[in-house]
Write an enzyme that holds these catalytic residues in place. Structure first.
Site, PDB file in Angstrom:
ATOM      1  N   SER A   1       0.873  -1.263  -0.067  1.00 57.83           N
ATOM      2  CA  SER A   1      -0.145   0.068  -0.032  1.00 57.83           C
ATOM      3  C   SER A   1       0.779   1.392   0.024  1.00 57.83           C
ATOM      4  CB  SER A   1      -0.913  -0.046   1.349  1.00 57.83           C
ATOM      5  OG  SER A   1      -1.438   1.367   1.386  1.00 57.83           O
TER       6      SER A   1
ATOM      7  N   TYR B   1      -2.001  -0.252  10.589  1.00 54.24           N
ATOM      8  CA  TYR B   1      -2.074  -0.903   8.766  1.00 54.24           C
ATOM      9  C   TYR B   1      -0.723  -0.422   8.156  1.00 54.24           C
ATOM     10  CZ  TYR B   1      -3.533  -0.954   4.027  1.00 54.24           C
ATOM     11  OH  TYR B   1      -3.905  -1.091   2.686  1.00 54.24           O
TER      12      TYR B   1
END
Length: 360
Positions: free
Chosen positions: A197, A210
């Site tokens: 990501s 995350y």
């Protein structure tokens, strides 16, 4: 992108020139244009060469690819996309009777096989053992796509369970799948693609758990890329710019957050601040590009290009924050990010302090 199967590929010298020229031009422009102008030149040159990316050279037909996390989102779209390109797709899903799995059954060819994620190792080994006639190259690719977002919130507010869960799914799960199938990838000299990501390459507020798990995955990808090159296995990390999650998961994470939050910390931040976090979640999908084609094309390139990139950053403007983080002072990057998140709420204690200073 041209149809897979062509014989075109960049010569080594051409690839090196295309990789070094944007950086060289940017550095040459620093004295005349300053750091900001040089960054613009670097980014513009990079975009030009990205647009001129050569076509994938290897054929898709007969190549088997395992994709984890195919119930929804990128994994679901990728399973359909690769099936349409002629791959033999093993689509790993959490729910074999869920709507995502049913849609894959209904819309994809007979080449696609649904695998229950909990039994994915045993199932794909059985396919490889008993169905060698289905494909000639064994298992060609593994795409570690399965992941969770968690509840985006300040790192201090997140319970340890969120950190552990993100690491378990986003990092340890991908490592376990990779280690399980690397013997097959070494045999086929295939591809390992890890879906990281943008939050795994640059620090972003509210994504401590995350982002840390995705950063670990990106580092794992880089090390594996170096170590597996001697085996002929190519490894790539993909950093999409959109960060997505599901409302069901958010509801559970919110409950865990509130139940584990110390009373003093909750008082300092204020309940209205916590409510704003939920509003942020509601607005989050609006910041995610619904067009997944840049991500899908980059994964295809990673699977079929003779010389795939080690890092892909699909999405509008995804490369700009990374460039600023890598080439500019940290304070400038923090200032840039603070402007992007300038509409964030202020914790209760800080609002009270500001009000008190204003009355002096």
């Amino acid at each position: 992108m041209d149809a897979p199967g062509g014989s075109l590929g960049w010569p080594w010298a051409g690839a090196a020139a295309r990789a070094l020229l944007p950086a060289a031009l940017g550095l040459l422009c620093v004295p005349a244009l300053g750091a900001a102008g040089a960054l613009l030149v670097f980014s513009g040159t990079l975009l030009i060469f990205s647009a001129a990316r050569p076509p994938a050279a290897l054929p898709a037909a007969g190549r088997a690819v395992l994709i984890t996390g195919s119930d929804t989102g990128i994994g679901h779209a990728l399973a359909k996309y690769l099936d349409n390109m002629g791959f033999i797709v093993f689509a790993g899903v959490l729910n074999k009777d869920g709507p995502g799995a049913e849609e894959l059954r209904r819309t994809c060819s007979q080449r696609l096989s649904l695998l229950h994620f909990c039994d994915i190792v045993m199932e794909i080994v059985m396919y490889l053992k008993w169905s060698p006639c289905l494909f000639s190259s064994g298992l060609w690719g593994v795409v570690n796509n399965a992941g969770i977002l968690g509840f985006p919130a300040d790192g201090e507010l997140l319970p340890m369970s969120t950190y552990r869960h993100c690491m378990d799914v986003n990092f340890f799960g991908a490592v376990e799948v990779s280690k399980t199938f690397l013997p097959l990838l070494r045999k086929s000299q295939g591809r390992l693609v890890n879906m990281s990501s943008m939050a795994g390459g640059i620090p972003l507020p509210k994504y401590a758990a995350y982002g840390a798990s995705k950063a670990a995955l990106s580092m794992f990808s880089g090390v594996m890329r170096q170590e597996l090159s001697k085996w002929g296995v190519k490894v790539a990390a993909v950093h999409p710019s959109g960060i997505q999650g599901t409302s069901e998961l958010w509801d559970k994470q919110e409950k865990d957050l509130l139940e584990n939050l110390p009373a003093a910390v909750r008082s300092d931040y204020g309940d209205d601040y916590l409510q704003e976090l939920k509003s942020y979640l509601v607005r989050l999908p609006a910041h995610c590009d619904a067009d997944l084609s840049p991500v899908l094309k980059d994964v295809l390139h990673a699977l079929l290009a003779r010389r795939p990139h080690g890092l892909y950053t699909p999405g509008k403007g995804a490369y700009l924050p990374l460039c600023i983080f890598c080439y500019f002072p940290v304070w400038f990057y923090d200032f840039f990010i603070s402007k992007l998140f300038s509409a964030e709420p202020v914790p209760r204690v800080l609002r009270t302090a500001e009000a008190g200073n204003g009355n002096l």
